[in-house]
Design an enzyme around this catalytic site. Sequence first.
Site, PDB file in Angstrom:
ATOM      1  N   ARG A 111     -35.205 -26.926   4.303  1.00  0.00           N
ATOM      2  CA  ARG A 111     -33.947 -26.192   4.194  1.00  0.00           C
ATOM      3  C   ARG A 111     -34.072 -24.983   3.283  1.00  0.00           C
ATOM      4  O   ARG A 111     -33.293 -24.025   3.404  1.00  0.00           O
ATOM      5  CB  ARG A 111     -32.843 -27.138   3.682  1.00  0.00           C
ATOM      6  CG  ARG A 111     -31.460 -26.502   3.706  1.00  0.00           C
ATOM      7  CD  ARG A 111     -30.375 -27.529   3.529  1.00  0.00           C
ATOM      8  NE  ARG A 111     -29.066 -26.911   3.478  1.00  0.00           N
ATOM      9  CZ  ARG A 111     -27.930 -27.583   3.450  1.00  0.00           C
ATOM     10  NH1 ARG A 111     -27.932 -28.894   3.478  1.00  0.00           N
ATOM     11  NH2 ARG A 111     -26.771 -26.948   3.395  1.00  0.00           N
ATOM     12  N   GLU A 156     -32.154 -30.173   0.649  1.00  0.00           N
ATOM     13  CA  GLU A 156     -32.880 -28.959   0.292  1.00  0.00           C
ATOM     14  C   GLU A 156     -34.065 -29.243  -0.627  1.00  0.00           C
ATOM     15  O   GLU A 156     -34.166 -28.724  -1.727  1.00  0.00           O
ATOM     16  CB  GLU A 156     -31.937 -27.937  -0.363  1.00  0.00           C
ATOM     17  CG  GLU A 156     -32.541 -26.541  -0.359  1.00  0.00           C
ATOM     18  CD  GLU A 156     -31.519 -25.474  -0.699  1.00  0.00           C
ATOM     19  OE1 GLU A 156     -30.383 -25.818  -1.017  1.00  0.00           O
ATOM     20  OE2 GLU A 156     -31.896 -24.294  -0.642  1.00  0.00           O
ATOM     21  N   LYS A 180     -29.430 -23.897  12.467  1.00  0.00           N
ATOM     22  CA  LYS A 180     -29.063 -24.382  11.131  1.00  0.00           C
ATOM     23  C   LYS A 180     -28.956 -25.912  11.138  1.00  0.00           C
ATOM     24  O   LYS A 180     -29.410 -26.582  10.202  1.00  0.00           O
ATOM     25  CB  LYS A 180     -27.744 -23.757  10.679  1.00  0.00           C
ATOM     26  CG  LYS A 180     -27.178 -24.416   9.439  1.00  0.00           C
ATOM     27  CD  LYS A 180     -26.861 -23.480   8.314  1.00  0.00           C
ATOM     28  CE  LYS A 180     -26.536 -24.277   7.059  1.00  0.00           C
ATOM     29  NZ  LYS A 180     -26.229 -23.501   5.903  1.00  0.00           N
ATOM     30  N   ASN A 230     -33.128 -19.877   2.563  1.00  0.00           N
ATOM     31  CA  ASN A 230     -32.901 -18.991   1.420  1.00  0.00           C
ATOM     32  C   ASN A 230     -33.603 -17.645   1.582  1.00  0.00           C
ATOM     33  O   ASN A 230     -33.565 -16.823   0.668  1.00  0.00           O
ATOM     34  CB  ASN A 230     -33.364 -19.662   0.130  1.00  0.00           C
ATOM     35  CG  ASN A 230     -32.390 -20.738  -0.306  1.00  0.00           C
ATOM     36  OD1 ASN A 230     -31.183 -20.558  -0.228  1.00  0.00           O
ATOM     37  ND2 ASN A 230     -32.920 -21.864  -0.730  1.00  0.00           N
TER      38      ASN A 230
END
Lengths: 371, 371
Positions: free
Chosen positions: A251, A247, A237, A255
């Site tokens: 990133r 994001e 992460k 999701n």
Amino acid sequence: MSVNAHGGVRDHTIHVASRRGAYPVRLGSGVLDDLPDLLDHYAPAHRYALISDSRVWGLHGTRVASPLEAAGLDFLPLVFPEGETSKDVSQWERLSRLMIEAGFGRDSAVLGLGGGVTTDLAGFVAATYMRGVPLVQIPTSVLAMVDASIGGKAGVNLPAGKNLLGAFHAPRLVVTDPTFIGTQSPEARVEGWVEAVKHGAVLDVDHLAQIHGRAGALREGDPEASTEVLARTIAIKAAVVGEDELERGRRELLNFGHTLGHAIERVSNWRLSHGRAVALGMRAESRAAELQGLTPEGTSERLAGVLSALGVHVGLGQLDPAAIVDATVHDKKVRRGTIRFVVLAELGRAHPQGLMTLDAAALRQALAELL
Amino acid sequence: MSVNAHGGVRDHTIHVASRRGAYPVRLGSGVLDDLPDLLDHYAPAHRYALISDSRVWGLHGTRVASPLEAAGLDFLPLVFPEGETSKDVSQWERLSRLMIEAGFGRDSAVLGLGGGVTTDLAGFVAATYMRGVPLVQIPTSVLAMVDASIGGKAGVNLPAGKNLLGAFHAPRLVVTDPTFIGTQSPEARVEGWVEAVKHGAVLDVDHLAQIHGRAGALREGDPEASTEVLARTIAIKAAVVGEDELERGRRELLNFGHTLGHAIERVSNWRLSHGRAVALGMRAESRAAELQGLTPEGTSERLAGVLSALGVHVGLGQLDPAAIVDATVHDKKVRRGTIRFVVLAELGRAHPQGLMTLDAAALRQALAELL
């Protein structure tokens, strides 16, 4: 990695890059004992607002407050009612007002002690209090350790959806002590390990195998197995977040399973847990991609194997596949009216093209297979 | 600087540095006509939320909407009731919810059209909507042109004080068209020129002389004089903000007059305007520093001369000096319980030591001299 003074369990420091400079995640059984020194080094402040929910404060308040008191730090516990419904505008405003009333200035810092609700809420308080004060996260759930405490996402829910109002506000420090997770139920722990499964599915097939092999120990909260898996999943992460804090690209890979997962949570009226919903989401998103020939056949089944070893029951129950697909249009990732998904090129590797569209029909069919 | 197509008035582009990269302030009579092209270049978005208050929307809505419509841009006006009381948590939440209901995604942008209340409120909506979307400021008041639209400060008030919740969220673009200020009253215009006086007092004595020399024309809203003074004062603000976006050092200089000014506003229960309060604050803070021997005698009087030329009446009326000094403890700049002030080494130059403490007794006496 080193052997520390607290029973020989290894501890780790993982650095996360951010716009404001890198911050460390200190991970290890007993690192909480070092909290005063860590605060002094990474987030020195005149006063600390220690934000926690009623359940975590009842379980761990003394354990956290004692070393702070012993070190003579000026801190004020601010406790809010346990539960996702507290992650809203009114609770954020209440906590901020309590800080104002207590005279907290810009030279304060916020400590978030708890699960994902707390780290998100405390993060948003810190992000917006007098236009931002330093933040330290002390996650107590596997989910918060793996996911919510790292990367600076902060925010609150609106009735229309989760995390709709928020900010990116990187912490100065994350203190991750796996001894906290002993008080979680196996079901609650698994909520977090599902996110670790996601990291493996998208970026690291060996990590997926590591989780699969230690699934029983992870479910039981075994400290050594937990620390090892946490170290690897936090590093994954951290690497992604460090490359793409805001994001805009990489990133978004994190999701995976979340576009359908959030819709499943909404359609279930939040009766289904986040972990269960994301597990379903990963299964259905990967299966829909299989149906469209984007992901190799059997990928979704292999994910099911890991989830099943963790004891995650993946079934849709009474939920309507069509309603779930319709509910995805509320997702934040919607761009120009098109819903885009993370697609696996294979297990452990996301499609290099980035987010892709999936047909509503394929999504409905994939969900229907999970009924 | 160049001659544009709108009647030969010069236009200017001033660049402001920020963490996210530099953004331009486009300044000139008629630059609003270029809004669609500017948006396309600096803040391309799927949809635009155009936030404005009822008064500004009534005066200028058509003027702004027409070029957007002609260019085929998808935008939604969101109008809120005029006034400082709208700059609160509930209005911020309402505007955000309206955007959610209208289906705005992350690929949206926010346009703030109006005075400082609007640019602060629209800025906070943009800062927090789905953790942040691009922002474009279109200031319509001198105050917003000089101050609020530049530098990324965004936020809302709490009952305990102004701007207590907020964020730093730099705009992608600021479109500053001095033709807007023709609809302001002279009193309202002067609110803004007081901030320009502050820039001069702290950083540029020649700018102060420029304002003094053109005070009448500025008060009347003369476009050419306004554009010239705006260009210089925006450049000063841009330089300071570019060096210290997050207000950890140099940017604090722009709080000259504001520590007492905010307290005066609070004690007057906001009956006194911000500009009047800051004018009083500059006078009293500089006078208190004179009394302590930190600032040359006569500095406060020279400031009074410029303010008086602008038609700013500097008198404290019925307000109690002791109550004002007590009220300063709520100021955000309070650190470790000590109130710190910007002190002038001389007119046009702040003390190199940065913020300094001033005695409560000197502050009370300085205020009493303004009764």
